[in-house]
Write an enzyme that holds these catalytic residues in place. Sequence first.
Site, PDB file in Angstrom:
ATOM      1  N   VAL A 279       0.744  -1.406  -0.014  1.00 11.48           N
ATOM      2  CA  VAL A 279       0.036   0.064  -0.070  1.00 11.48           C
ATOM      3  C   VAL A 279       0.898   1.179   0.149  1.00 11.48           C
ATOM      4  CG1 VAL A 279      -1.641   1.457   1.426  1.00 11.48           C
ATOM      5  CG2 VAL A 279      -1.956  -1.098   1.013  1.00 11.48           C
ATOM      6  N   ALA A 280       1.812   1.110   0.840  1.00  6.09           N
ATOM      7  CA  ALA A 280       2.972   2.491   0.846  1.00  6.09           C
ATOM      8  C   ALA A 280       3.685   2.644  -0.541  1.00  6.09           C
ATOM      9  CB  ALA A 280       3.913   1.941   2.169  1.00  6.09           C
ATOM     10  N   ILE A 282       2.720   2.030  -3.551  1.00  5.80           N
ATOM     11  CA  ILE A 282       1.691   2.501  -4.653  1.00  5.80           C
ATOM     12  C   ILE A 282       0.944   3.754  -4.278  1.00  5.80           C
ATOM     13  CG2 ILE A 282      -0.107   1.903  -6.004  1.00  5.80           C
ATOM     14  CD1 ILE A 282       0.717  -1.275  -5.320  1.00  5.80           C
ATOM     15  N   ASP A 326      -0.807  22.190 -43.318  1.00 13.50           N
ATOM     16  CA  ASP A 326      -1.546  22.558 -44.787  1.00 13.50           C
ATOM     17  C   ASP A 326      -1.152  23.894 -45.008  1.00 13.50           C
ATOM     18  OD1 ASP A 326      -2.803  21.409 -46.967  1.00 13.50           O
ATOM     19  OD2 ASP A 326      -4.581  22.356 -45.946  1.00 13.50           O
ATOM     20  N   ASN A 706      -2.620   8.403   1.574  1.00 10.95           N
ATOM     21  CA  ASN A 706      -2.333   8.138   0.041  1.00 10.95           C
ATOM     22  C   ASN A 706      -3.655   8.709  -0.836  1.00 10.95           C
ATOM     23  OD1 ASN A 706       0.165   7.355   0.595  1.00 10.95           O
ATOM     24  ND2 ASN A 706      -0.149   5.033  -0.475  1.00 10.95           N
ATOM     25  N   ASP A 710      -2.475  13.386   0.532  1.00 12.25           N
ATOM     26  CA  ASP A 710      -1.538  13.318  -0.282  1.00 12.25           C
ATOM     27  C   ASP A 710      -2.138  13.950  -1.715  1.00 12.25           C
ATOM     28  OD1 ASP A 710       0.421  12.616   0.835  1.00 12.25           O
ATOM     29  OD2 ASP A 710       1.032  10.868  -0.137  1.00 12.25           O
TER      30      ASP A 710
END
Length: 884
Positions: A279-280, A282, A326, A706, A710
Amino acid sequence: MWFSKSKEEVLKEINVNPESGLSEEDAKARLALYGANKLLGKKKKNILQLFVAQLQEWLIYILFVAVVITLVMGEYIDAIIIILVIITNAVLGVIQEVKAGKAIDALQKMSFPKALVRRNNEVKEVNSHEIVLGDILILDAGRFIAADIRLIESANLQIEESALTGESVPADKDASLLISDLKTPLGDRANIAYMSTLVTSGRGVGVVVETGMNTEVGKIANLINTEKKAKTPLEIRLDQLGKTLGKFAIGICVVIFIIALLQGRDLAEMFILSVSLAVAAIPEGLAAIVAVVLSIGVTNMSKKKAIIKKLPAVETLGSVNIICSDKTGTLTQNKMTVEAYFNLDGEITVERNKNNSATEDAKLLAKAMVLCSDATYENGNGTGDPTEIALLLFGDDLEIDRKKINAGNKRVGEFSFDSDRKLMSTLNEEDGKLTVYTKGAIANLIKISTHVLEKGKVVPITEAHKKQYLKAEENMSNKALRTLGVAYKPVNAVVETSEMEKDLIFAGFVGMIDPPRPEVKASIELAKNAGITSIMITGDHKNTAFAIAFELGIAKTIDQAITGQEMDDLSEEEFIEKIEGYRVFARVSPEHKVKIVHALKSHGHIVSMTGDGVNDAPSLNAADIGVAMGITGTDVAKGASDMILMDDNFATIVSAIEQGRNIYNNIKKSVIFLLTCNLGEVITLFITLLIGLEAPLIATQLLWINLLTDSFPAIALGMDPGNPEVMKEKPRNSKESFFAGGAGLHIILGGFLIGALTIVAFWFGYYEHGYSPFDHSAPTNTVEYARTMAFMTLVMCQLFFSLAVRNSSKSVFQIGVFSNKYLIGAILLGVLLQLIVIGIPVMQRAFHLQMLDLGGWIIAISLGLVPLLFNEIIKIFIRARLKK
């Protein structure tokens, strides 16, 4: 090749009598054999398929694994939060993509509903999808052509083909022509007319030689269908990051598992510890944060006239190092303008919408051009041939009163233009006097002129006069100006058309061009300074294209220009080898445009292709960034593009590239911030478990950090104001990773520092209660207090560290502490969330936390400021090095 065969050969091969046409039975049989005259499209993805496609990324796969693990642990709220993150990310992607993929729909709309056809000796209207090979089509002014045809009759026939060829002037068609060169470009096949082009004047008859997907428009549809869109650099980077993080998380878990076994810990605890570390490792919020930052960027760009259709395309703009544009309508104004005129006073430049002083000879030249014309122009709206409209505006620029001239000069006779004579004549009556006015090709006019107008007098034409005119015409042609001359003669009575074009008085000629857009040159220069090469791709002639390219600063010598035919003479390997030396591609077909894009991409370039016509759609699709024009662009071009310019302004592309660069820089800031924070968490857990301590943070606390604490600073970093100096930098290498330019070292140092400070706080939590972290007899309350210290310190470190990430060399005080108000708001919100989770009893129990005392708060905040202060000191040395 139908254009290389005679009318008789084509009719015999297709087996049809042009006088009677096909019978109804024959038409039905051919319809059954060849199918309807329709364009076929790709099968569209439905909303569910689009949604599933958004989930096929490595970062998302890792999040699904996190969902399974949290469910196994019984942390159902955390699992629901992660699922919401996955759904948010996918929904944002689908919303953007729903608008895309409409190119074939637009092409199908261009298969116009009615066509005039001769069948069973009768001329009648039928639905265009019922047209079959061998049908005899009747063409008249204003009618769209329903299929590709070989012309068998033509009279002054002109067809507007700009959507297919890029040429702004209608093409002259001639059924009697036989073209032997099989490599003749599409725009030069004067005996062929194409599906979806428009008859502007004259009339014609043609036999259908191709229908549906076999037509030139059909080939374009097929190119769009078969061209696979490559992943954007950002999608590739995020995929690589996802794989790297996945491998890192698995590696960490295995190492911890082995260490825990050696330390004799029980299996249940081992599993929880391994999950905590996974978990930490990712950053669960990363996928959603990137999507949100891109969405914000897209919204801001739409306010600046650039509409992005697919989120990751925003970042690709920042990597663009080649803009293929073009010519007609993109670099130029798509309207013919008289640049200069020549008479025996010399060559005189004409300035648009300004007072141009003119002699009587010049005014007579303009008067003749106005009277020998079928076009109209009133209140900014014109009808008729663009060349003739330009001549009317030329009269306005020389301040002649067109209304007065037209009212006072009644047309009593005319000899219409045809491609053999290359002339048009009118007979006008003014105050009882008759005058013939003739305009056309200069060489043809000189042949039938016996006198010239020189300083108000009519004098016999001499060889010196002829050389003077032809030399002046050559000078204008070298500047890519299209020339058109005019002559006149007074007559005593109405004359036959055969007598009109004899013994004329040559008055002079004009030079015209489709001029560049005024803002384009500065944009090309700005792009050049930013390391971006501009390339012109057009269906127009080589000299005309080069002249415009030279004026705009795209090309310096004619050697940098190549035609489609010259491209065909090169092998694929030779073309790829030489491609980087060319700046102008002229007389090109849709297939050539795609070939150019692929050759440039083979050298590692990130290519943007701009365009507005049907002919641009395949190359817009093949390019890394396809840019369509919002005003003049066809629906087909818009459907095939990644970005649409609402103001058709080339300068908007350069502005969009600038925004794209800033958006990427902001995404990179978010990624560096999140990965530094996650590494800090990994270091904290890894070191403490390695030395045999209790885990300083549990899985639920890590998920809270997370997904919530964060995420807000990461999103706010994505909204950081752009760097004004970003266009002084060279384009970023598309293969450059997020860790380039010292970012990897930044992440490692920041992660280790945050991890070390969190461990110090964890130790202080024990120390304050009179225990050592190595003392496994410490009560649960003490362990929870120590974890609260670690939890609060980690969050404070991360929140304050977000200020340091905003610029790699400038101090936070140089760029302004409050210049990103969103980030200040995110830090305050982060602190508030921490107070909620630590202060509300229900939340305290759920997260196994305790309220800190004053000493604890002072330590947590003090340690939290260290990463920011450390970064500020490092930046002093970075700035000193940069000055040297």
